[in-house]
Design an enzyme around this catalytic site. Structure first.
Site, PDB file in Angstrom:
ATOM      1  N   TRP A 133       3.846 -12.578   0.547  1.00 52.72           N
ATOM      2  CA  TRP A 133       2.894 -13.697   0.436  1.00 52.72           C
ATOM      3  C   TRP A 133       3.372 -14.790  -0.500  1.00 52.72           C
ATOM      4  CZ3 TRP A 133       2.536 -13.709  -4.659  1.00 52.72           C
ATOM      5  CH2 TRP A 133       2.740 -12.504  -5.320  1.00 52.72           C
ATOM      6  N   SER A 160      -0.691  -8.832   4.003  1.00 50.57           N
ATOM      7  CA  SER A 160      -2.082  -8.756   4.458  1.00 50.57           C
ATOM      8  C   SER A 160      -2.997  -9.803   3.819  1.00 50.57           C
ATOM      9  CB  SER A 160      -2.634  -7.355   4.180  1.00 50.57           C
ATOM     10  OG  SER A 160      -1.974  -6.435   5.009  1.00 50.57           O
ATOM     11  N   GLY A 209      10.482  -8.397   0.157  1.00 55.48           N
ATOM     12  CA  GLY A 209       9.354  -7.789  -0.544  1.00 55.48           C
ATOM     13  C   GLY A 209       9.841  -6.889  -1.656  1.00 55.48           C
ATOM     14  N   GLU A 231      15.672  -8.377   1.381  1.00 52.94           N
ATOM     15  CA  GLU A 231      15.596  -9.308   0.248  1.00 52.94           C
ATOM     16  C   GLU A 231      14.514  -8.765  -0.670  1.00 52.94           C
ATOM     17  OE1 GLU A 231      17.614 -11.683  -0.127  1.00 52.94           O
ATOM     18  OE2 GLU A 231      18.259 -12.391   1.837  1.00 52.94           O
ATOM     19  N   CYS A 265      10.896 -14.135  -6.608  1.00 51.56           N
ATOM     20  CA  CYS A 265      11.930 -13.103  -6.765  1.00 51.56           C
ATOM     21  C   CYS A 265      13.082 -13.632  -7.607  1.00 51.56           C
ATOM     22  CB  CYS A 265      12.432 -12.673  -5.401  1.00 51.56           C
ATOM     23  SG  CYS A 265      12.945 -14.049  -4.369  1.00 51.56           S
TER      24      CYS A 265
HETATM   25  P1  NAP Z   1       5.393  -5.801  -0.928  1.00 57.94           P
HETATM   26  O1  NAP Z   1       4.202  -5.068  -1.385  1.00 57.94           O
HETATM   27  O2  NAP Z   1       6.640  -5.064  -0.712  1.00 57.94           O
HETATM   28  O3  NAP Z   1       4.951  -6.568   0.410  1.00 57.94           O
HETATM   29  C1  NAP Z   1       5.862  -7.302   1.178  1.00 57.94           C
HETATM   30  C2  NAP Z   1       5.613  -7.025   2.641  1.00 57.94           C
HETATM   31  O4  NAP Z   1       5.943  -5.659   2.920  1.00 57.94           O
HETATM   32  C3  NAP Z   1       4.163  -7.184   3.066  1.00 57.94           C
HETATM   33  O5  NAP Z   1       4.120  -7.667   4.375  1.00 57.94           O
HETATM   34  C4  NAP Z   1       3.612  -5.775   2.993  1.00 57.94           C
HETATM   35  O6  NAP Z   1       2.507  -5.581   3.810  1.00 57.94           O
HETATM   36  C5  NAP Z   1       4.804  -4.992   3.480  1.00 57.94           C
HETATM   37  N1  NAP Z   1       4.866  -3.613   3.015  1.00 57.94           N
HETATM   38  C6  NAP Z   1       4.480  -3.126   1.825  1.00 57.94           C
HETATM   39  N2  NAP Z   1       4.755  -1.803   1.762  1.00 57.94           N
HETATM   40  C7  NAP Z   1       5.339  -1.459   2.929  1.00 57.94           C
HETATM   41  C8  NAP Z   1       5.854  -0.244   3.468  1.00 57.94           C
HETATM   42  N3  NAP Z   1       5.846   0.874   2.769  1.00 57.94           N
HETATM   43  N4  NAP Z   1       6.368  -0.280   4.699  1.00 57.94           N
HETATM   44  C9  NAP Z   1       6.404  -1.411   5.422  1.00 57.94           C
HETATM   45  N5  NAP Z   1       5.934  -2.582   4.973  1.00 57.94           N
HETATM   46  C10 NAP Z   1       5.422  -2.609   3.728  1.00 57.94           C
HETATM   47  O7  NAP Z   1       5.796  -6.970  -1.884  1.00 57.94           O
HETATM   48  P2  NAP Z   1       4.849  -7.906  -2.720  1.00 57.94           P
HETATM   49  O8  NAP Z   1       4.450  -7.173  -3.922  1.00 57.94           O
HETATM   50  O9  NAP Z   1       3.801  -8.479  -1.854  1.00 57.94           O
HETATM   51  O10 NAP Z   1       5.899  -9.068  -3.048  1.00 57.94           O
HETATM   52  C11 NAP Z   1       6.547  -9.136  -4.232  1.00 57.94           C
HETATM   53  C12 NAP Z   1       7.914  -8.519  -4.191  1.00 57.94           C
HETATM   54  O11 NAP Z   1       8.726  -9.188  -3.222  1.00 57.94           O
HETATM   55  C13 NAP Z   1       8.629  -8.708  -5.497  1.00 57.94           C
HETATM   56  O12 NAP Z   1       9.350  -7.560  -5.827  1.00 57.94           O
HETATM   57  C14 NAP Z   1       9.564  -9.867  -5.213  1.00 57.94           C
HETATM   58  O13 NAP Z   1      10.646  -9.970  -6.080  1.00 57.94           O
HETATM   59  C15 NAP Z   1       9.949  -9.590  -3.815  1.00 57.94           C
HETATM   60  N6  NAP Z   1      10.473 -10.793  -3.162  1.00 57.94           N
HETATM   61  C16 NAP Z   1      11.808 -10.871  -2.884  1.00 57.94           C
HETATM   62  C17 NAP Z   1      12.339 -12.018  -2.340  1.00 57.94           C
HETATM   63  C18 NAP Z   1      13.810 -12.153  -2.031  1.00 57.94           C
HETATM   64  O14 NAP Z   1      14.168 -13.101  -1.331  1.00 57.94           O
HETATM   65  N7  NAP Z   1      14.658 -11.281  -2.515  1.00 57.94           N
HETATM   66  C19 NAP Z   1      11.496 -13.080  -2.060  1.00 57.94           C
HETATM   67  C20 NAP Z   1      10.152 -12.966  -2.347  1.00 57.94           C
HETATM   68  C21 NAP Z   1       9.637 -11.800  -2.897  1.00 57.94           C
HETATM   69  P3  NAP Z   1       1.009  -5.507   3.199  1.00 57.94           P
HETATM   70  O15 NAP Z   1       0.739  -6.832   2.594  1.00 57.94           O
HETATM   71  O16 NAP Z   1       0.179  -5.213   4.391  1.00 57.94           O
HETATM   72  O17 NAP Z   1       1.031  -4.405   2.189  1.00 57.94           O
END
Ligand code: NAP
Length: 457
Positions: A133, A160, A209, A231, A265
């Site tokens: 998000w 979500s 994520g 990523e 990130c």
């Molecule tokens: P997240 O909980 O991992 O969510 C990201 C996406 O993955 C969402 O669509 C989420 O769906 C889904 N998801 C979560 N758990 C999952 C699982 N076990 N299996 C499959 N899909 C799953 O991440 P966040 O907390 O929202 O985002 C922050 C993280 O993203 C931070 O660690 C940040 O550094 C990282 N990030 C990395 C980059 C990059 O380019 N390297 C860029 C942006 C963010 P739901 O919402 O339905 O749970």
């Protein structure tokens, strides 16, 4: 997590959505697979025309889209506008360059006993994109623009808490002229991802994520022998050496930490400052962090809005409390303002020791960790101590130091005397637990292609 728009500035639930039924999900996968067979035969000129019109629509609708993004995840309105503008630029970039990036690569035919030999990039098929998000437009577009230009079709499982942004993107590509199955949003929870990944019609996946989500998707895709790009998180270093332009290093450092309300990130998270300039840097940095205006992200004068979710704010609070409880000093902030919504004050903490969680974990909010080091070796060792390796910053005008940082920082990118940012022209990605594979540039568009060797005798 329920699929819903909840305004993080107020905590109010604005709209809820039912996840797709198994039947509807199956129909979308079938449409993607069927569409791929015809879409892959379209030429670059046709795809580029559709992509250009998607970019034009996004530009024309920028204000409306920006308000939607800010409502769903809380970033300041100006930041939402520039995110939308950046997406349109990336779409045009790939519309203009995809053909050149995916041109046949001739090989030395006589050396392999052929009359002709070359490598050809061909699309793979329906690719699942699991997206976060925090940049709800950009994270999707930096996958979708190259993927669609390469002839793949996309299936988006967005976070979500940004369902309306996800649905906007679904419509955007269709309104621009892409056939319906080229890009579809799947309103599903993370629990439904495994079934989609294992479906034989889905050939590859990209996830942006957290590390746990990345591990899960990669292991499922691995068991199906499907390509993934990951990523993931970062806890990037921002190193300041004595020769740095301190004014620039301080002001850029504040932006690098609090951009996107601290939820990026590639945000600078650990400030590693040489002792010769430490005191000066710390005083100025703390003053600027304290001066930031925290408030309603729709208000044009706001610098820092709320964190996107209650859970995210709780995580930040716990991480700071853990450090403070073990002896870290909070130089400014360190609390939730007394108001509705999920706000957290811009915070600077120091006297951090290895047993504190913040030493090694990513803090996803406006919290800067400040470290003092005696020389470049110590700076490098501290920068490389985490399991992450996404985008490091180093501030120095000394060319020998610049070379050492470029060579020795364990990261997917190193920015010297400037803030880590993603550009369509540059590859983007991480090493270590920050993930693998690259997005953007020519490298990004090739990730989801079959590089087919052709030998003609
Ligand atoms: P997240 O909980 O991992 O969510 C990201 C996406 O993955 C969402 O669509 C989420 O769906 C889904 N998801 C979560 N758990 C999952 C699982 N076990 N299996 C499959 N899909 C799953 O991440 P966040 O907390 O929202 O985002 C922050 C993280 O993203 C931070 O660690 C940040 O550094 C990282 N990030 C990395 C980059 C990059 O380019 N390297 C860029 C942006 C963010 P739901 O919402 O339905 O749970």
């Amino acid at each position: 997590m329920a699929i819903a728009t909840i305004n993080p500035a107020t905590g109010e639930t604005l709209k809820t959505f039912e996840p797709l039924s198994e039947h509807d999900l199956n129909q979308r996968l079938a449409l993607a697979a069927a569409e791929f067979e015809t879409y892959r035969t379209t030429d670059f000129k046709q795809r580029a025309a559709w992509m250009q019109s998607a970019a034009a629509l996004l530009d024309a609708e920028q204000e409306e889209v920006a308000r939607l993004v800010t409502t769903e995840m809380g970033k300041p309105l100006a930041a939402s506008r520039s995110e939308a503008a950046k997406c349109a630029r990336a779409m045009r970039y790939y519309a203009d360059h995809a053909e050149e990036f995916l041109a046949d690569e001739p090989a030395d035919a006589p050396a392999v006993g052929a009359r002709r030999a070359y490598a050809r990039y061909q699309p793979l098929g329906p690719v699942l994109a699991v997206m976060p998000w925090n940049f709800p437009l950009w994270q999707v577009i930096r996958f979708a623009a190259p993927a669609l230009m390469a002839g793949n079709v996309g299936l988006l499982k967005h976070a979500s808490n940004v369902p309306q942004t996800a649905l906007y993107l679904d419509e955007l590509f269709a309104r621009a002229g892409f056939p319906r199955g080229c890009f579809q949003t799947l309103l599903i929870g993370s629990g439904q991802v495994e079934a989609v990944l294992r479906d034989r019609r889905v050939v590859a996946a990209t996830l942006t994520g957290s590390e746990p989500a990345g591990r899960s998707v990669a292991s499922i895709a691995g068991s199906e022998v499907k390509k993934t790009v990951l990523e993931l998180g970062g806890s990037d270093a921002y190193i300041v050496m004595p020769s740095a332009d301190l004014d620039d290093a301080v002001t850029t450092g504040v932006t690098a930490r609090v951009q996107n309300n601290g939820q990026s990130c590639i945000a600078a998270k650990r400030f590693i400052v040489h002792s010769d300039v430490y005191q000066d840097f710390a005083v100025r940095f703390v003053a600027l962090m304290e001066a930031l205006r925290v408030g309603d992200p729709m208000d044009e004068s706001t610098d820092v809005g709320p964190l996107a979710t209650r859970q995210g704010r709780d995580d930040v609070e716990k991480m700071v409390a853990d450090a403070a409880g073990r002896g870290a000093r909070v130089l400014c902030g360190g609390a939730c303002p007394d108001r509705p919504g999920w706000f957290y004050e811009p915070t600077v903490i120091t006297d951090i020791t290895p047993e504190m969680r913040i030493f090694k974990e990513e803090v996803f909010g406006p919290v800067a960790s400040l470290y003092r080091v005696g020389d470049i070796d110590e700076a490098l060792a501290l920068a490389n101590v985490t399991d992450f390796g996404l985008g490091s910053n180093a501030w120095t005008t000394d060319e020998t130091e610049q070379e050492r940082f470029a060579n020795e920082l364990e990261a997917g990118s190193v920015f010297v005397n400037g803030m880590v940012t993603s550009y369509p022209q540059l590859p983007f990605g991480g090493v270590k637990h920050s993930g693998y594979g690259r997005e953007l540039s020519a490298h990004g568009i090739r990730e989801f292609c079959n590089l087919k060797t052709v030998w003609v005798g």
